[in-house]
Scaffold this active site. Structure first.
Site, PDB file in Angstrom:
ATOM      1  N   GLU A  43       0.828  -1.223   0.000  1.00 38.49           N
ATOM      2  CA  GLU A  43       0.000   0.000   0.000  1.00 38.49           C
ATOM      3  C   GLU A  43       0.862   1.273   0.000  1.00 38.49           C
ATOM      4  O   GLU A  43       1.879   1.335   0.685  1.00 38.49           O
ATOM      5  CB  GLU A  43      -0.870  -0.006   1.268  1.00 38.49           C
ATOM      6  CG  GLU A  43      -1.775   1.194   1.391  1.00 38.49           C
ATOM      7  CD  GLU A  43      -2.558   1.219   2.718  1.00 38.49           C
ATOM      8  OE1 GLU A  43      -2.200   0.480   3.659  1.00 38.49           O
ATOM      9  OE2 GLU A  43      -3.530   1.980   2.798  1.00 38.49           O
ATOM     10  N   LYS A 112      -9.234   3.383  -2.091  1.00 36.85           N
ATOM     11  CA  LYS A 112      -9.546   2.779  -0.781  1.00 36.85           C
ATOM     12  C   LYS A 112     -10.870   3.330  -0.262  1.00 36.85           C
ATOM     13  O   LYS A 112     -11.080   4.544  -0.193  1.00 36.85           O
ATOM     14  CB  LYS A 112      -8.417   3.091   0.195  1.00 36.85           C
ATOM     15  CG  LYS A 112      -8.509   2.384   1.535  1.00 36.85           C
ATOM     16  CD  LYS A 112      -7.247   2.708   2.339  1.00 36.85           C
ATOM     17  CE  LYS A 112      -7.138   1.927   3.632  1.00 36.85           C
ATOM     18  NZ  LYS A 112      -5.874   2.243   4.327  1.00 36.85           N
ATOM     19  N   CYS A 146      -5.783  -2.711   2.703  1.00 33.82           N
ATOM     20  CA  CYS A 146      -5.453  -2.681   4.145  1.00 33.82           C
ATOM     21  C   CYS A 146      -6.691  -2.680   5.051  1.00 33.82           C
ATOM     22  O   CYS A 146      -7.370  -3.690   5.184  1.00 33.82           O
ATOM     23  CB  CYS A 146      -4.519  -1.505   4.404  1.00 33.82           C
ATOM     24  SG  CYS A 146      -3.505  -1.701   5.888  1.00 33.82           S
TER      25      CYS A 146
HETATM   26  O1  AKG Z   1      -6.608  -2.041  10.527  1.00 29.55           O
HETATM   27  C1  AKG Z   1      -5.446  -1.946  10.955  1.00 29.55           C
HETATM   28  O2  AKG Z   1      -5.115  -2.325  12.071  1.00 29.55           O
HETATM   29  C2  AKG Z   1      -4.378  -1.370  10.075  1.00 29.55           C
HETATM   30  C3  AKG Z   1      -4.943  -0.611   8.922  1.00 29.55           C
HETATM   31  C4  AKG Z   1      -3.934   0.211   8.222  1.00 29.55           C
HETATM   32  O3  AKG Z   1      -2.799   0.294   8.642  1.00 29.55           O
HETATM   33  C5  AKG Z   1      -4.290   0.912   7.002  1.00 29.55           C
HETATM   34  O4  AKG Z   1      -5.426   0.822   6.528  1.00 29.55           O
HETATM   35  O5  AKG Z   1      -3.390   1.587   6.437  1.00 29.55           O
END
Ligand code: AKG
Length: 261
Positions: A43, A112, A146
């Site tokens: 990401e 996202k 993510c």
């Molecule tokens: O949900 C999480 O614990 C991490 C999510 C995250 O780091 C993100 O979406 O960039």
């Protein structure tokens, strides 16, 4: 149908797109050497979470990302999941995935959907509102980013279109690595799909990132599992495994959507 997937578990130079772009080709070249059909990045690797500087460093309309990856896809004749990059469109910023086929054609774009407040995305970014659906060697696939994996209803929605692979680029911090593994395995099992989770390694001023990129089969078993170092690894998956699991236990057919609203 067999698909060979390379996972590019890279480190990211904070707020330095030029340095990050300079390191991309070696991963694509290694994936091509390992005869991968597709290589997958993590990401927001172009900038990291240097959100307050996005006006200067986000990729305007994704043009640099598209230019670089289309050329690499053609040069190495390999499909590329760009992970995601910080993009700027008009006066808004997005966390954006591009899927590019082995001829350098753009197949899909995804912003996202669920912005991650703990890392301030909600203060700087605009959320997406569209699904990502594309094919890898004719196999239906989907992709999220993510934090999106904490929303099983979103991944289920994406999986209802016969998707067999869910791609998940991430910058997942080290303290929550057990959750990363558990959530990815759950999404694989409940959607009877392969899951390809690609996390970055290294650190930024606020977080360390845990790697542990993984390819999980539809029963929840790891078929590829990386450690905490920067590296690329490759695995071949057999998509027929999804037919076997879905035939044995017809979860999709047994759904009761009439009760779910
Ligand atoms: O949900 C999480 O614990 C991490 C999510 C995250 O780091 C993100 O979406 O960039």
């Amino acid at each position: 149908m067999k698909i060979t997937i390379s996972v590019a578990q890279m480190d990211v130079s904070f707020g330095k797109p030029a340095e990050n772009f300079a390191r991309i080709e070696s991963f694509v070249a290694q994936a091509a050497t390992e005869q991968a059909d597709i290589v997958v990045f993590p990401e927001m690797w172009n900038t990291g979470y240097d959100l307050s500087r996005f006006n200067d460093i986000a990729d305007v309309n994704g043009l640099q990302t598209l230019h670089v990856f289309k050329a690499l896809a053609q040069k190495y004749h390999i499909m590329i999941h760009t992970g995601s990059v910080a993009t700027k469109r008009g006066n808004q910023f997005f966390n954006t995935t591009y899927i590019i086929d082995e001829n350098g054609e753009l197949l899909s774009t995804y912003d996202k959907v669920h912005l991650f407040g703990l890392m301030h995305e909600d203060e700087f970014l605009t959320p997406g509102s569209k699904k990502d659906q594309f094919e890898v060697k004719g196999v239906p696939a989907t992709s999220v980013i993510c934090y999106d994996i904490r929303f099983p209803e979103w991944l289920r929605t994406l999986s209802l279109n016969d998707s067999r692979i869910i791609f998940v680029p991430a910058e997942w911090p080290t303290p929550r690595m057990p959750q990363w593994r558990t959530l990815l395995a759950a999404r694989a099992i409940e959607n009877q799909s392969f899951v390809v989770g690609v996390n970055r390694v290294g650190a930024d001023p606020e977080n360390r990132f845990g790697g542990n990129s993984v390819v999980i089969d539809p029963l929840g078993n790891n078929v590829l599992y990386l450690g905490h170092e920067e590296e690329l690894k490759t695995v071949t998956i057999d998509i027929n495994a999804t037919d076997k699991v879905r035939g044995f236990m017809p979860v999709f057919a047994d759904r009761r959507p009439d009760l779910y609203e």
